[in-house]
Motif scaffolding. Structure first.
Motif, PDB file in Angstrom:
ATOM      1  N   GLU A  33      -0.400   0.757  -1.435  1.00 19.72           N
ATOM      2  CA  GLU A  33      -0.606  -0.597  -0.921  1.00 19.72           C
ATOM      3  C   GLU A  33      -1.487  -1.370  -1.894  1.00 19.72           C
ATOM      4  O   GLU A  33      -2.369  -0.798  -2.527  1.00 19.72           O
ATOM      5  N   GLY A  34      -1.226  -2.673  -2.011  1.00 20.68           N
ATOM      6  CA  GLY A  34      -2.063  -3.513  -2.848  1.00 20.68           C
ATOM      7  C   GLY A  34      -1.458  -3.888  -4.183  1.00 20.68           C
ATOM      8  O   GLY A  34      -2.048  -4.653  -4.939  1.00 20.68           O
ATOM      9  N   ALA A  36       0.718  -6.114  -6.201  1.00 23.92           N
ATOM     10  CA  ALA A  36       1.282  -7.446  -5.987  1.00 23.92           C
ATOM     11  C   ALA A  36       2.691  -7.561  -6.553  1.00 23.92           C
ATOM     12  O   ALA A  36       3.529  -8.280  -6.018  1.00 23.92           O
ATOM     13  N   PHE A  62      -2.046  -6.500  -9.993  1.00 19.95           N
ATOM     14  CA  PHE A  62      -3.012  -6.524  -8.901  1.00 19.95           C
ATOM     15  C   PHE A  62      -3.736  -7.861  -8.897  1.00 19.95           C
ATOM     16  O   PHE A  62      -3.966  -8.455  -9.962  1.00 19.95           O
ATOM     17  N   GLU A  63      -4.114  -8.329  -7.721  1.00 18.58           N
ATOM     18  CA  GLU A  63      -4.795  -9.620  -7.585  1.00 18.58           C
ATOM     19  C   GLU A  63      -6.199  -9.625  -8.170  1.00 18.58           C
ATOM     20  O   GLU A  63      -6.696 -10.674  -8.581  1.00 18.58           O
ATOM     21  N   SER A  64      -6.839  -8.451  -8.227  1.00 20.97           N
ATOM     22  CA  SER A  64      -8.219  -8.391  -8.721  1.00 20.97           C
ATOM     23  C   SER A  64      -8.530  -6.975  -9.198  1.00 20.97           C
ATOM     24  O   SER A  64      -7.833  -6.017  -8.831  1.00 20.97           O
ATOM     25  N   GLU A  66     -10.951  -5.246  -8.176  1.00 22.36           N
ATOM     26  CA  GLU A  66     -11.315  -4.496  -6.962  1.00 22.36           C
ATOM     27  C   GLU A  66     -10.077  -3.965  -6.245  1.00 22.36           C
ATOM     28  O   GLU A  66     -10.077  -2.827  -5.754  1.00 22.36           O
ATOM     29  N   GLN A  67      -9.015  -4.787  -6.201  1.00 19.12           N
ATOM     30  CA  GLN A  67      -7.777  -4.347  -5.555  1.00 19.12           C
ATOM     31  C   GLN A  67      -7.155  -3.195  -6.325  1.00 19.12           C
ATOM     32  O   GLN A  67      -6.673  -2.232  -5.740  1.00 19.12           O
ATOM     33  N   GLU A  70      -9.192  -0.093  -5.581  1.00 20.01           N
ATOM     34  CA  GLU A  70      -8.935   0.390  -4.219  1.00 20.01           C
ATOM     35  C   GLU A  70      -7.576   1.088  -4.140  1.00 20.01           C
ATOM     36  O   GLU A  70      -7.454   2.161  -3.551  1.00 20.01           O
ATOM     37  N   THR A  71      -6.570   0.467  -4.729  1.00 20.97           N
ATOM     38  CA  THR A  71      -5.215   1.030  -4.687  1.00 20.97           C
ATOM     39  C   THR A  71      -5.143   2.354  -5.439  1.00 20.97           C
ATOM     40  O   THR A  71      -4.614   3.343  -4.921  1.00 20.97           O
ATOM     41  N   SER A  74      -6.952   5.290  -3.787  1.00 19.18           N
ATOM     42  CA  SER A  74      -6.455   5.702  -2.470  1.00 19.18           C
ATOM     43  C   SER A  74      -5.715   7.039  -2.594  1.00 19.18           C
ATOM     44  O   SER A  74      -5.318   7.435  -3.703  1.00 19.18           O
TER      45      SER A  74
END
Length: 102
Positions: A33-34, A36, A62-64, A66-67, A70-71, A74
């Motif tokens: 998930e995450g 884009a 990815f949008e950032s 941080e994203q 996180e992705t 995971s």
């Protein structure tokens, strides 16, 4: 936007690579998930007709930062990353960049 680029070297067995990539690795990557946007390229050669340095490329957007973090940290991101060893018999390089056309 952040882009994670995966550059695959030429596999020892291209047919086995393609089968595994399409039937196992891509479905696994789809669980992350995450992401884009995802783009995949299979190289056909250089402009002068030579063999391309790499066999395939996958680009995950990815949008950032941080994203992306996180992705990729995971369980699904870790499983996808760990799966690279199962198909990248020609080696793999992973690099991160910032797109400048957004």
């Amino acid at each position: 936007m952040l882009k994670l680029t995966v550059l695959y070297g030429h596999p020892k067995d291209p047919e086995a690579f393609e089968t595994y990539y399409k039937e196992k690795h891509l479905p696994l990557a789809a669980t992350m998930e995450g992401v884009a946007k995802l783009e995949m390229t299979k190289f056909s050669g250089t402009p002068d007709g030579q063999k391309a340095e790499y066999y395939r490329m996958a680009e995950l957007y990815f949008e950032s930062p941080e994203q992306m973090q996180e992705t990729m940290s995971s369980p699904e991101g870790q499983a996808t990353t760990n799966d690279l060893a199962n198909l990248a018999t020609g080696g793999v390089n992973v690099i991160v960049g910032i797109t400048e056309n957004d």
